[in-house]
Design an enzyme around this catalytic site. Structure first.
Site, PDB file in Angstrom:
ATOM      1  N   GLY A  16     -84.965 144.535   6.553  1.00  0.00           N
ATOM      2  CA  GLY A  16     -86.296 143.547   7.360  1.00  0.00           C
ATOM      3  C   GLY A  16     -87.193 144.332   6.653  1.00  0.00           C
ATOM      4  CB  CYS A  17     -90.922 143.512   6.114  1.00  0.00           C
ATOM      5  SG  CYS A  17     -90.670 142.136   5.197  1.00  0.00           S
TER       6      CYS A  17
END
Lengths: 364, 249
Positions: A16-17
């Protein structure tokens, strides 16, 4: 759909970021090395398709001027953008953005930087307030220049972003040479929208900057709502709407940051039903009036505005966010390890409640 | 075999885990890792009687899929601790993040402080495999969501959030098996649908004594004091609360 043959040979990237932010409440400057190291620690939260930083306090000698950072896919688009800038602003400085050639960054767009003040006699939008005039001009450039984008427009602050891992983007922009009192960083793992230079985080408008881990599922309605208020989305990434919503709700409508957070992540209706009459009325009104500004979907965001750093999660906390304090410094990060990497000893560490903003204002 | 000690400072997670696996293959059973900062997947899917002492902040999915090892973390842990863990024990002398014990199917996890959101989501039990999570602090929303088996013990004592309710909202939403014990009770508004909160009975107290004693021993605390306050037991109203969810009326 059937799984591909020998599906077990496909190595899956699980990620995920990653986001990181730091503020020094006494305005002591923090060198770029620190946010770069923190983002490097979270390297694997991204996949090399986007990295970026925002920094406040980096242009102290030109602090009264709007610092426009412009990226352009072609010289002709950059020329058109410059023509528009010259028509609307006094240009005090104009220069290529300081960058260095690095192996990791291939085919970067042209990068140019302008320091500007608003012209005494404006060619158009004469009745707008100064900041609205700046917003109108840069929206027009982004929409009509045919490939040039103003991706940073605040005072004494700047965004630096592109396609690459954040540490590579930092090397490209020579970010270790800058020092600021607020920094945010982003490591992108694009899911729904292209990994292109304009789509990297942070997204900015005037002094606002935002980095975001998650996805704004309400992008469509947010975008149409913004369009009615003269904000046009041109960067093909959901997070762009949050930068403009902050400007609309807080700068133009005068909401507090706390209030704006309730618009983005409102209490559930069953929680509103249990409130006292006055709160019930307030929160019902907020949901009615600003329904199209509500952010649906998972998010952890960090917002900078030159005076504060704010962290906020969606109301069911579908993305991680940790806050830590050490002396005058407050850190906000996807992972604690990134904070410990740059500040091993911490006075306080906690994970904020879903939908409850953590707002840290400058004290100096 | 001598102890495997390793300074993980700035070591990439793949190298770290390769070295651990090589040492396990070589017969090493005791591991001490220092300066751990975010390395993912430590001790994942390891099988057997192994012991890990971790100094620092281990990264995502610590002890995922593992069957047997005992891990102690001197510090805080991040998200996904004990993901689908099958057996063994994880002891965290600090905080832990979201989705701890996700789909856990055996073994025990004990956290001294607060935990994040969706802890114990999808926990399940089968025959003698009964996973247990003991939380010394408070929990975020969706504790024990979709829980199908096992036990969560929530103490709410060692918390950095004095003003927060002991558990967040939607506790046990979709729960259809297992049990959540809460020290001192929980506001009913925090509970998901189809759940009941009752006083723990003698059989519950035997279970609680076992796990609270282990918790107290792990952190040098007094089990008697922890057990001196009544516990509430949260369970589904019926055996199959969602049995008719997809059945045409």
């Amino acid at each position: 759909m059937k799984a591909p043959l020998r599906y077990y040979d496909y190595e899956k990237d699980i990620s995920g970021c990653g986001i990181f932010g730091v503020i020094d409440k006494k305005r002591n400057l923090i060198k770029g090395d620190m946010p770069i190291a923190a983002m490097t620690c979270m390297h694997d939260r991204g996949n090399g398709l986007g990295g970026g930083f925002a920094a406040y306090g980096i242009y102290p000698e030109l602090a009264d001027l709007y610092a426009f950072h412009v990226m352009s896919s072609s010289q002709s688009a950059l020329d058109r953008a410059e023509e528009m800038i010259k028509a609307h602003f006094e240009v005090h400085e104009s220069q290529p953005m300081p960058t260095r050639k690095t192996l990791a960054i291939k085919n970067p767009p042209l990068m140019w930087r302008y320091f500007l003040s608003v012209k005494e006699s404006r060619p158009r939008w004469k009745s707008l307030g100064e900041e609205d005039y700046v917003v109108a001009t840069l929206m027009d450039i982004n929409k009509t220049s045919g490939g040039a984008y103003v991706f940073s427009s605040g005072k004494n602050m700047g965004a630096f972003k592109g396609v690459g891992f954040p540490e590579d983007i930092a090397e490209f922009f020579r970010l270790e040479e800058y020092a600021g009192y607020i920094w945010t960083g982003h490591n992108r793992f694009p899911t729904n929208t292209p990994g292109w230079w304009g789509g990297a985080h942070p997204f900015t408008l005037l002094n606002w900057s935002i980095v975001h881990n998650g996805e704004i599922s309400s992008y469509g309605i947010n975008r149409r709502y913004l369009c009615m208020h003269d904000y046009e989305c041109t960067l093909m990434t959901d997070t762009e709407v949050v930068a403009y919503l902050l400007d609309l709700l807080i700068r133009k409508h005068g909401l507090s940051k706390r209030m704006a957070s309730w618009v983005f992540a409102p209490p559930f209706w069953d929680e509103i039903a249990r409130m006292n009459e006055q709160d019930k009325e307030t929160f019902t009104a907020l949901r009615m009036v600003y329904g199209p500004a509500m952010l649906n979907g998972p998010f952890a965001i960090l917002v900078g505005d030159g005076h504060s750093l704010m962290g906020l999660n969606d109301r069911i906390k579908l993305r991680p966010l940790l806050v830590a304090e050490h002396g005058d410094r407050v850190f906000m990060s996807s992972e604690e390890s990134a904070v410990r990497d740059v500040c091993p000893e911490l006075d306080k560490v906690w994970m904020p409640k879903a939908g409850e903003p953590v707002i840290v204002e400058l004290e100096a | 075999m001598e102890k495997f000690t390793f300074d993980a400072n700035c070591v990439y997670y793949r190298q770290l885990n390769e070295q651990i696996r090589a040492a396990v293959a070589g017969g090493c059973t005791d591991f001490e890792l220092t300066n751990v900062r975010g390395q993912r997947y430590i001790a994942d899917a390891l099988d057997g009687d192994l012991r890990f002492m971790i100094h620092g902040v281990p990264g995502q999915d610590l002890g995922a899929f593992m069957r047997g090892p005992k891990i102690r973390v001197e510090g805080n842990a991040q998200d996904g601790v004990g993901n689908t863990m099958d057996d063994g024990e994880i002891v965290i002398d600090g905080l832990a993040g979201d989705v701890l014990g996700y789909a856990m199917r055996g073994g025990r996890i004990m956290v001294r402080g607060d935990v994040g959101y969706r802890v114990g989501i999808h926990m399940k039990a089968y025959k003698e495999k009964i996973p247990v999570v003991v939380i010394g602090g408070k929990a975020g929303d969706f504790l024990g969501e979709y829980m199908a088996g096992g036990a969560i013990v929530l103490l709410g004592m060692f918390t950095g959030k004095p003003d927060a309710p002991i558990a967040g909202r939607s506790l046990g939403t979709g729960m259809h098996g297992g049990v959540i014990y809460v020290r001192g009770g929980v506001p009913l508004t925090q509970l998901g649908p189809h759940l009941k909160a009752e006083n723990a009975d003698d059989e519950d107290l035997r279970t609680l004594t076992t796990h609270v004693t282990a918790f107290a021993d792990s952190f040098g605390l007094d089990a008697k004091e922890i057990l001196s306050v009544p516990f509430v037991r949260v369970k589904p109203f019926s055996h199959r609360p969602y049995g008719n969810l997809y059945v045409a009326a």
